[in-house]
Motif scaffolding. Sequence first.
Motif, PDB file in Angstrom:
ATOM      1  N   SER A  28     -11.615  -8.768   0.544  1.00 41.27           N
ATOM      2  CA  SER A  28     -12.862  -7.988   0.540  1.00 41.27           C
ATOM      3  C   SER A  28     -12.938  -7.088   1.764  1.00 41.27           C
ATOM      4  O   SER A  28     -13.357  -5.927   1.689  1.00 41.27           O
ATOM      5  N   GLN A  31     -10.656  -4.195   1.309  1.00 37.51           N
ATOM      6  CA  GLN A  31     -11.210  -3.200   0.383  1.00 37.51           C
ATOM      7  C   GLN A  31     -12.296  -2.365   1.067  1.00 37.51           C
ATOM      8  O   GLN A  31     -12.403  -1.162   0.837  1.00 37.51           O
ATOM      9  N   THR A  42     -12.376   4.470  -3.484  1.00 37.32           N
ATOM     10  CA  THR A  42     -13.244   3.306  -3.655  1.00 37.32           C
ATOM     11  C   THR A  42     -13.422   2.929  -5.117  1.00 37.32           C
ATOM     12  O   THR A  42     -13.204   1.770  -5.505  1.00 37.32           O
ATOM     13  N   LEU A  45     -10.016   2.038  -7.119  1.00 37.24           N
ATOM     14  CA  LEU A  45      -9.420   0.720  -6.885  1.00 37.24           C
ATOM     15  C   LEU A  45     -10.152  -0.379  -7.651  1.00 37.24           C
ATOM     16  O   LEU A  45      -9.608  -1.458  -7.871  1.00 37.24           O
ATOM     17  N   LYS A  46     -11.396  -0.092  -8.033  1.00 45.16           N
ATOM     18  CA  LYS A  46     -12.152  -1.074  -8.825  1.00 45.16           C
ATOM     19  C   LYS A  46     -12.112  -0.716 -10.304  1.00 45.16           C
ATOM     20  O   LYS A  46     -12.822  -1.314 -11.108  1.00 45.16           O
ATOM     21  N   PHE A  73      -2.069  -2.645  -5.186  1.00 42.17           N
ATOM     22  CA  PHE A  73      -3.064  -2.287  -6.202  1.00 42.17           C
ATOM     23  C   PHE A  73      -2.314  -1.700  -7.398  1.00 42.17           C
ATOM     24  O   PHE A  73      -1.603  -0.699  -7.268  1.00 42.17           O
TER      25      PHE A  73
END
Lengths: 80, 156
Positions: A28, A31, A42, A45-46, A73
């Motif tokens: 976390s 990130q 941002t 990556l999600k 990733f």
Amino acid sequence: MARVLLFGALRDLAGWREQIFEGVGDLSGLQSDIARLYPDLTEALKGPGVQIAVDKALVRGNVSLSTQTEVAFLPPMSGG
Amino acid sequence: MSVTVQTDMFDAGAQLSAFCHDLPDAGGVVSFTGIARMDDGKTERLELEAYPGFTEPWIEALVAEARTRFSLSAAKVIHRVGSILPGEAIVFVATAARHRRQAFEGADFLMDHLKSRAPFWKKEHGPDGARWIEPRQADYQDLTRWSADHTLKEGS
């Protein structure tokens, strides 16, 4: 220290393939660091289908990172 | 069992011949060769990348599962990375089993998973530029054929 690797479309979006992030305790935190330094990444990556591998093993959720960790990733995969 | 990720071109016929040697228990061999399509000139070349040290073990785990599930006596996977031109082979799968159905299903299972689950990323270069290719809905649909007692764990 985390060595961050990006693959596929994520790499093109970021404009880099590999970066070192210092002083990272968990995923976390990493990130958050990435989001601060590379805001354009941002959301990507999600994004749907993006998986994360820590030291070449897929992980889910937050995990602690050792001092020498490789975090990759992985956007949706397609072979053949 | 053999898994190879390579940049070099390969001769699918020669690979199949080599695979067919020394299969004393096999009653049938099935092979599949995936070839880069021209797509009416839309594709000038494909660029495939893998994650070294992650991709190979992932495929080895997949092949191990296929061997158990379909009682394969042997299986072979070759997958290319790097720059691939239309007409060139991208992937080769061969399976051997005592009975044909096992060999057919083993090869089918391997290809469905290589297509939309294996850690590769594929970029298509054409006259209008380049784009990353993601699995089609049909590819994901194909995977569900195997999901009833699917045992491959993510990350294995």
